[in-house]
Design a protein around this motif. Structure first.
Motif, PDB file in Angstrom:
ATOM      1  N   ALA A  23       0.828  -1.205   0.000  1.00 54.25           N
ATOM      2  CA  ALA A  23       0.000   0.000   0.000  1.00 54.25           C
ATOM      3  C   ALA A  23       0.863   1.255   0.000  1.00 54.25           C
ATOM      4  O   ALA A  23       0.588   2.204  -0.747  1.00 54.25           O
ATOM      5  CB  ALA A  23      -0.930  -0.017   1.215  1.00 54.25           C
ATOM      6  N   ALA A  24       1.914   1.269   0.802  1.00 53.48           N
ATOM      7  CA  ALA A  24       2.795   2.437   0.865  1.00 53.48           C
ATOM      8  C   ALA A  24       3.521   2.641  -0.462  1.00 53.48           C
ATOM      9  O   ALA A  24       3.675   3.776  -0.929  1.00 53.48           O
ATOM     10  CB  ALA A  24       3.800   2.271   1.998  1.00 53.48           C
ATOM     11  N   THR A  25       3.953   1.568  -1.094  1.00 55.19           N
ATOM     12  CA  THR A  25       4.675   1.660  -2.366  1.00 55.19           C
ATOM     13  C   THR A  25       3.768   2.159  -3.483  1.00 55.19           C
ATOM     14  O   THR A  25       4.180   2.973  -4.310  1.00 55.19           O
ATOM     15  CB  THR A  25       5.266   0.290  -2.745  1.00 55.19           C
ATOM     16  OG1 THR A  25       6.094  -0.158  -1.678  1.00 55.19           O
ATOM     17  CG2 THR A  25       6.100   0.389  -4.003  1.00 55.19           C
ATOM     18  N   LEU A  26       2.512   1.689  -3.501  1.00 51.80           N
ATOM     19  CA  LEU A  26       1.570   2.099  -4.548  1.00 51.80           C
ATOM     20  C   LEU A  26       0.894   3.424  -4.237  1.00 51.80           C
ATOM     21  O   LEU A  26       0.263   4.015  -5.105  1.00 51.80           O
ATOM     22  CB  LEU A  26       0.497   1.021  -4.745  1.00 51.80           C
ATOM     23  CG  LEU A  26       0.972  -0.333  -5.256  1.00 51.80           C
ATOM     24  CD1 LEU A  26      -0.210  -1.300  -5.359  1.00 51.80           C
ATOM     25  CD2 LEU A  26       1.677  -0.197  -6.586  1.00 51.80           C
ATOM     26  N   GLY A  27       0.992   3.877  -2.987  1.00 55.11           N
ATOM     27  CA  GLY A  27       0.361   5.134  -2.603  1.00 55.11           C
ATOM     28  C   GLY A  27      -1.139   5.025  -2.433  1.00 55.11           C
ATOM     29  O   GLY A  27      -1.873   5.961  -2.716  1.00 55.11           O
TER      30      GLY A  27
END
Length: 69
Positions: A23-27
């Motif tokens: 989730a953090a990587t994809l925003g």
């Protein structure tokens, strides 16, 4: 879940483990990442090692880009 990033510059593979890291990587939010994984759309970029999910980010981004066209 502990965030682990592996970045090998030799062949450009970027792997992250866990839904929160994805989730953090994809925003996106954790619930959105969970829906993506549950939908089966990004299965080609998901590997499982015991109970750990490992996400291949370049493959997932390619799948999501193709879906928007």
């Amino acid at each position: 879940m502990k965030k682990v990033e592996i970045n090998t510059s030799t062949n450009g593979i970027k792997l992250v483990t866990g839904i929160k890291s994805l989730a953090a990587t994809l925003g996106v939010s954790v619930s959105t990442a969970n829906r993506l994984v549950g939908s089966g759309k990004i299965d080609a970029g998901i590997y499982r090692y015991q109970k750990t999910l490992i996400f291949d980010i370049p493959i997932i981004l390619d799948i999501l880009r193709v879906g928007k066209r």
